[in-house]
Design a protein around this motif. Sequence first.
Motif, short mmCIF file in Angstrom:
data_model
loop_
_atom_site.label_atom_id
_atom_site.label_comp_id
_atom_site.label_asym_id
_atom_site.label_seq_id
_atom_site.Cartn_x
_atom_site.Cartn_y
_atom_site.Cartn_z
N GLU A 306 4.16 9.00 2.70
CA GLU A 306 4.56 7.86 1.92
C GLU A 306 3.02 7.02 2.17
OE1 GLU A 306 5.06 5.69 -1.04
OE2 GLU A 306 6.42 7.05 -0.60
N LEU A 307 2.71 6.90 3.50
CA LEU A 307 1.48 6.18 3.85
C LEU A 307 0.13 6.79 3.13
CD1 LEU A 307 -0.13 4.17 5.24
CD2 LEU A 307 -0.12 5.63 7.38
N GLU A 327 7.38 -1.87 2.47
CA GLU A 327 8.44 -2.26 1.29
C GLU A 327 9.03 -0.73 0.69
OE1 GLU A 327 7.47 -3.55 -3.10
OE2 GLU A 327 6.04 -4.29 -1.60
N ARG A 328 8.26 0.06 0.71
CA ARG A 328 9.02 1.44 0.17
C ARG A 328 9.99 2.09 1.09
NH1 ARG A 328 3.94 4.02 -3.06
NH2 ARG A 328 3.72 2.50 -4.79
N ARG A 329 9.40 1.91 2.24
CA ARG A 329 10.32 2.83 3.33
C ARG A 329 11.31 2.26 3.94
NH1 ARG A 329 11.03 7.90 3.16
NH2 ARG A 329 10.95 8.12 5.60
N LEU A 380 22.10 16.57 -0.43
CA LEU A 380 21.03 15.47 -0.96
C LEU A 380 20.04 15.19 0.18
CD1 LEU A 380 23.18 13.45 -3.33
CD2 LEU A 380 21.38 14.90 -3.91
N VAL A 381 20.86 14.96 1.32
CA VAL A 381 19.92 14.52 2.54
C VAL A 381 18.79 15.62 3.06
CG1 VAL A 381 20.15 13.93 4.91
CG2 VAL A 381 21.41 12.75 3.27
N SER A 382 19.71 16.84 3.25
CA SER A 382 19.01 18.02 4.04
C SER A 382 18.17 19.15 3.13
CB SER A 382 20.03 18.62 4.71
OG SER A 382 20.64 18.02 5.70
N PHE A 383 18.42 18.95 1.83
CA PHE A 383 18.05 20.20 0.89
C PHE A 383 17.37 19.61 -0.36
CE2 PHE A 383 21.75 22.20 2.57
CZ PHE A 383 21.30 22.67 3.74
N SER A 384 16.81 18.12 -0.36
CA SER A 384 16.33 17.50 -1.33
C SER A 384 15.33 16.52 -0.61
CB SER A 384 17.16 16.86 -2.36
OG SER A 384 17.45 15.49 -2.01
N THR A 385 14.30 15.77 -1.44
CA THR A 385 13.46 15.02 -1.14
C THR A 385 13.84 13.64 -1.90
OG1 THR A 385 11.82 15.65 -2.61
CG2 THR A 385 11.52 16.44 -0.38
N LEU A 386 14.98 13.60 -2.54
CA LEU A 386 15.49 12.42 -3.02
C LEU A 386 15.46 11.16 -2.16
CD1 LEU A 386 16.87 10.99 -5.52
CD2 LEU A 386 19.03 11.56 -4.60
N PRO A 387 14.93 10.01 -2.16
CA PRO A 387 14.95 8.84 -1.21
C PRO A 387 16.46 8.82 -0.49
CG PRO A 387 13.36 8.40 -3.14
CD PRO A 387 14.22 9.63 -3.42
#
Length: 426
Positions: A306-307, A327-329, A380-387
């Motif tokens: 993200e940076l 702000e984003r993280r 969703l947490v482990s197998f995706s990059t969805l925030p």
Amino acid sequence: MHVAVVGAGLTGCLLACYLARRGYEVTLYERRPDPREGGAERGRSINLAISARGRDALRRIGLEEKVMAGALPMRGRMIHPVDGPLDFQSYSHDGTAAINSISRAALNDTLLDAAEAAPGVKILFGHRLTGLDPASGELTFDTGTARADVILGADGAASVVRAHIKLDEHVDLLDHGYKELTIPAVDGEFALDPGALHIWPRGDSMMIALPNPDRTFTCTLFWPKRAFAEVEPVVVEHFRAVYPDVVPLVPDLAEAYPRNPVGTLGTVRCTPWQRGGRVALIGDAAHAIVPFYGQGANCGFEDVVELDRCLEETGGDWARALPLLEERRRPNTDAIAAMALNNFVEMRDKVASPLFRAVRTLEHRLEDLLPGVYVSEYELVSFSTLPYARVRGRVRWQRRALAGAAALLLTGLAAALATTRRRPSG
């Protein structure tokens, strides 16, 4: 522009690689000696579970293949009761997705090698930070002074950089600590199934074991802090009662238990993460979390991605990029901190419950019936990059929808039964 990164751990090394790719001159300062020469500190590793978010960050700079060569995929949890058969619980609905066990020391060595090889990066070991002036960019070490245009603190949960910049800080320590043990190989082979993360859930405490490429397992005890000293005089007897299948697998249990230290666990929250667009925190230094979702390193790596994205969008304007990063993280790091604490309760207690197993089976069935529509929190947490924050929002929506559907179904059944009762006979 000269960027100083304090802390040559996982996040700091990955950050140096990303910054070097952007053409910055980077000096990476580390208080410890070079771990590639002296070896890792005994008993303080907590093996990592690298999953989709970490792999994505490594893939972007061409390190995924090298790192994953030393990783072991774990496709589910293997539950060890006090007595009775083992219970394997798949992480994904189709049994194919896996988190990956990797040694923290091995990953750190790989990232150190990559940072050292990156153009414009210099690594200085044995430099303990003792002072920092955010206004001038001057850093004071026990070895001398230095100056940088930008200073990034990647020095972990006990960050010295964080201590030297004025901010609101809150550290929530758990009443639990951790201690590590090792299950050696048996005749050159794994003593347990290497395709699973092994859990011994015991209510208010637990033990886990993750496989290593040398056919050993790193075990971590997560116990109430007072229990470590209470158990020490009778450790073998305690294990026979609470973890009976482990005793024959750890022949040096009586000697290893007192030898390895007890570590602390906690959540770090602070605000702001940066000062003046010149000094900032990243990774655990800004938002350390407990390790029960296996997302600590993955989350820190996401910070780096993200940076990099913020620098790209602001044209390299650090005064804009650093506040934008926070702000984003922040909503996402707050979300995973909460989910990690919740997962501790699940791992040490709920996974052994028949109700938990039934709910997990139902979730997997829904994922089969509604692909892409219903996805469990774990996937969703482990197998995706969805925030992470969006994961929490989506899971809440799914649960409300299921509750609503169940309520409608029950209402319909009740109405049908009532109609049946009113219908005249004959």
